[in-house]
Design an enzyme around this catalytic site. Sequence first.
Site, PDB file in Angstrom:
ATOM      1  N   SER A  93     -28.874  15.100  40.420  1.00  0.00           N
ATOM      2  CA  SER A  93     -29.257  13.775  39.920  1.00  0.00           C
ATOM      3  C   SER A  93     -29.320  12.682  40.973  1.00  0.00           C
ATOM      4  CB  SER A  93     -28.299  13.338  38.814  1.00  0.00           C
ATOM      5  OG  SER A  93     -28.659  13.938  37.601  1.00  0.00           O
ATOM      6  N   PHE A 157     -31.222  25.114  24.824  1.00  0.00           N
ATOM      7  CA  PHE A 157     -31.576  24.951  26.231  1.00  0.00           C
ATOM      8  C   PHE A 157     -30.332  25.076  27.103  1.00  0.00           C
ATOM      9  CE2 PHE A 157     -32.639  22.564  30.086  1.00  0.00           C
ATOM     10  CZ  PHE A 157     -33.845  23.159  30.417  1.00  0.00           C
ATOM     11  N   TYR A 197     -26.741   8.240  29.192  1.00  0.00           N
ATOM     12  CA  TYR A 197     -27.375   8.980  30.282  1.00  0.00           C
ATOM     13  C   TYR A 197     -28.245  10.103  29.727  1.00  0.00           C
ATOM     14  CZ  TYR A 197     -27.815  10.984  34.943  1.00  0.00           C
ATOM     15  OH  TYR A 197     -28.314  11.435  36.150  1.00  0.00           O
ATOM     16  N   SER A 198     -29.502  10.121  30.120  1.00  0.00           N
ATOM     17  CA  SER A 198     -30.434  11.131  29.620  1.00  0.00           C
ATOM     18  C   SER A 198     -31.373  11.570  30.723  1.00  0.00           C
ATOM     19  CB  SER A 198     -31.250  10.563  28.444  1.00  0.00           C
ATOM     20  OG  SER A 198     -32.249  11.483  28.044  1.00  0.00           O
ATOM     21  N   ASN A 199     -31.339  12.840  31.045  1.00  0.00           N
ATOM     22  CA  ASN A 199     -32.255  13.375  32.051  1.00  0.00           C
ATOM     23  C   ASN A 199     -33.713  13.263  31.616  1.00  0.00           C
ATOM     24  OD1 ASN A 199     -30.375  14.374  34.126  1.00  0.00           O
ATOM     25  ND2 ASN A 199     -29.651  15.708  32.497  1.00  0.00           N
ATOM     26  N   GLY A 341     -24.510  14.205  41.611  1.00  0.00           N
ATOM     27  CA  GLY A 341     -25.509  15.137  41.102  1.00  0.00           C
ATOM     28  C   GLY A 341     -24.946  16.540  41.038  1.00  0.00           C
TER      29      GLY A 341
END
Length: 404
Positions: A93, A157, A197-199, A341
């Site tokens: 990240s 996922f 927080y969202s990828n 990350g």
Amino acid sequence: MRIRTVRRALMGALATAAVTAGVLTVPAAAAAGTGHDPHAATRAAMEAQVKAGVPGVLGQARDGSGVWKAAAGVADLTTERPRQDQDRFRIGSVTKAFVSVVLLQQEAEGRIDLDDTVDHWLPGTVRGNGHDGRLITVRQLLNHTSGIYNYTDDPEFRKTITTGFLEHRYDTYTPRQLVSIATAHEPTFRPGAGWGYSNTNYILAGMVVEKVSGRSYAEEIERRVIKPLGLRATTLPGTSPRIPGPHGRGYSKLEDTPEAKTYDTTELNPSWGGAAGEIISTAGDLNRFYRAMLGGELLPRAQQRELLTVVPTGSGAMGGYGLGVSRLKLSCGTDVWLHSGGIHGSTTLATASADGRHTSAFNLNGDWTGDLDALVEAEYCGADAKPSATPGPVARLAALTDLR
């Protein structure tokens, strides 16, 4: 990217790994023979990671006195090769700051406004189950206030990238596939009504970069950031599973239990991380990038203010989240900007002082244990660092930013 591992010592496993550390460039006071090592606390914190079960730790710091480089443990459990300064690793990240800088540069050129809606650039892409790109701005993608569901939290996922990793490590995903996984769920909250927080936010941000420029987001990062700064060891692999150039191995448990078997996860197709976390780099390149980013070399003044304008996270995990970078006040009162990350077999932390003159970057080649708080506290607070018995703010940020 969810590192669930801070401050958990492994019982026996890897605890006897060899520890080596070396200073390649030292501050003038130490060189003059005063016996004072300003990075002694950092060295000790790195060695403690190995004793707690991390195979190897790589670290580099840059300040007004020079460059300090050190390593602890091993890069390869089979050959026992030590970690080396030039080793490349997956930064997870930490990728997000590169994407934010590119979008801010595009805004400075008048090509986009961060307050444009997502739907303006990606019509119909964010729809379904309460998601609506017409109500979400590009800025809200970058500071995680969009409320869009995090695709890496999808139960199926998550199985694919954890217990199913060995079977699916070479699978390719498109950004639209990843967004579809997210929009199959309800939003976490109404746009602008919270922080989460969202990828998925950065998968979409990468897609916006491409729509604005007509080029891939990888090409834009390369021409706008990597080449101008001379980051020769920083690459965006796309679907390639290999790490180019010198590198060690990456190790993962693939399960959230320290007693689980350790696997070599060095090779993987990073397309499932994409603009949220695919970049490969080195400690030296990350220091150069953070120095330039915080030092104002990459953005005009107006966009620099936007980059560093934080929103509250509501979790106490940090002092606030800007656009791909977060602010934290350490126990000694020092403010630092940072991002962590995590991706299979690799845990990275990049940090900088508010003026960018003091930077540090660390990488752990394991993803199941590690104390990132101890590393940043040691580097910026030294003897004044106040370790906590419970997971600190960097650990809580890391728990959010772990792709895996």
